[in-house]
Design a protein around this motif. Sequence first.
Motif, PDB file in Angstrom:
ATOM      1  N   HIS A 216       0.335  -8.609  -7.178  1.00  0.00           N
ATOM      2  CA  HIS A 216      -0.012  -7.442  -6.633  1.00  0.00           C
ATOM      3  C   HIS A 216      -0.766  -6.394  -7.351  1.00  0.00           C
ATOM      4  CE1 HIS A 216       3.253  -5.509  -9.019  1.00  0.00           C
ATOM      5  NE2 HIS A 216       4.218  -6.541  -8.652  1.00  0.00           N
ATOM      6  N   LYS A 220      -3.845  -4.028  -6.525  1.00  0.00           N
ATOM      7  CA  LYS A 220      -3.870  -2.804  -6.929  1.00  0.00           C
ATOM      8  C   LYS A 220      -5.140  -2.347  -7.607  1.00  0.00           C
ATOM      9  CE  LYS A 220      -1.641   1.034  -9.433  1.00  0.00           C
ATOM     10  NZ  LYS A 220      -0.366   1.190 -10.007  1.00  0.00           N
ATOM     11  N   VAL A 237       2.853 -14.487  -1.588  1.00  0.00           N
ATOM     12  CA  VAL A 237       3.964 -13.370  -1.007  1.00  0.00           C
ATOM     13  C   VAL A 237       5.104 -13.948  -0.763  1.00  0.00           C
ATOM     14  CG1 VAL A 237       4.191 -11.439   0.543  1.00  0.00           C
ATOM     15  CG2 VAL A 237       1.806 -12.088  -0.118  1.00  0.00           C
ATOM     16  N   ASP A 244       6.256  -4.994  -2.608  1.00  0.00           N
ATOM     17  CA  ASP A 244       5.602  -4.625  -3.832  1.00  0.00           C
ATOM     18  C   ASP A 244       3.956  -4.755  -3.771  1.00  0.00           C
ATOM     19  OD1 ASP A 244       7.584  -4.295  -5.423  1.00  0.00           O
ATOM     20  OD2 ASP A 244       7.684  -6.309  -6.236  1.00  0.00           O
ATOM     21  N   TYR A 245       3.445  -5.612  -2.983  1.00  0.00           N
ATOM     22  CA  TYR A 245       1.968  -5.746  -2.700  1.00  0.00           C
ATOM     23  C   TYR A 245       1.678  -4.710  -1.469  1.00  0.00           C
ATOM     24  CZ  TYR A 245       1.137 -10.597  -4.279  1.00  0.00           C
ATOM     25  OH  TYR A 245       0.859 -11.686  -4.910  1.00  0.00           O
ATOM     26  N   ASN A 248       1.055  -1.281  -3.458  1.00  0.00           N
ATOM     27  CA  ASN A 248       0.037  -1.286  -4.564  1.00  0.00           C
ATOM     28  C   ASN A 248      -1.214  -1.690  -3.970  1.00  0.00           C
ATOM     29  OD1 ASN A 248       1.304  -1.057  -7.478  1.00  0.00           O
ATOM     30  ND2 ASN A 248       2.664  -2.285  -6.317  1.00  0.00           N
TER      31      ASN A 248
END
Length: 293
Positions: A216, A220, A237, A244-245, A248
């Motif tokens: 992630h 970002k 994933v 979190d992905y 971000n």
Amino acid sequence: RHQTYVLCRFCLVFLLINIPSRSFYHFNSYCSENRKKKTMALRLAARSAIRASSVPSRALSTAAVSSDLDRSKTVENYEAVLNTFAQIRACAVLRTPTSEACPKAMQAAIDGGFKIVEFTLTTPDCLDHLSDFRTKYDGDVMVGCGTILTIEDAEKAVDAGSEFIITPVMLPDVIEWCAARNIVSVPGCQTPTELVQAYRHGAPLQKLFPGVAGGHNWVKAVSSALPFLSINPTSGVDLDNAGDYLKNGAASVGLVAPLFDQVAIANGDFDQIAKNAEKVMANVREAGPYIRK
């Protein structure tokens, strides 16, 4: 009189010799000036084209869609698919070794909370199962098809009821075929360059596949530098890091092996698949909806 006659003839000869030469000189000068002007215009046009190419833009847009094309969708349908991705933000991506396990595993994912699902062509009888689920859940669960490699694959998937098209790699011909018909495509890309190229060919979402080092944090960094992209990571994933992905920079995520545990499928433990779905969807909902670009 004789001297006057000779002088007149001399002047006439002089004019006949020099007037064409001078006329040619002026004509040649005129052409040379025109060539200079044309060259300058071409240089200015080239510079403008170079500047324009640095601005992110899609090669194809829904505004240019012709309703006369086979399998064309409406702009409203196109927007509805993208809005669903933005709202739900997670897709269950199923690949099973047997046809029998396919509907049971996908049903478990839906029971666990998934509202976007993808059947992959590597699954036996994929299109039959896709068609059945589209009929069963039309308007409630959005159904798409993955591992599309050719335009013919895309045509068959759409005919079976697929609402969006997923490719494992960046295929410009498939992307453009979809874009010309208002069909959402999500092509697989590995690098920032491929992500941008997919966008320019007309893909509104870009699938990050396979997974990248940095996870992630990579997403970002790239989404910050290239904010017009809408990245959809799949590989890498899992049930715990999906949120979190999304927090971000990822527009949405795809869940494959962590959701559809192959041991659980082999053992017929589809309740475990449903539990996996519940866990990951809880993490996804915490991230909230995606603001479309």
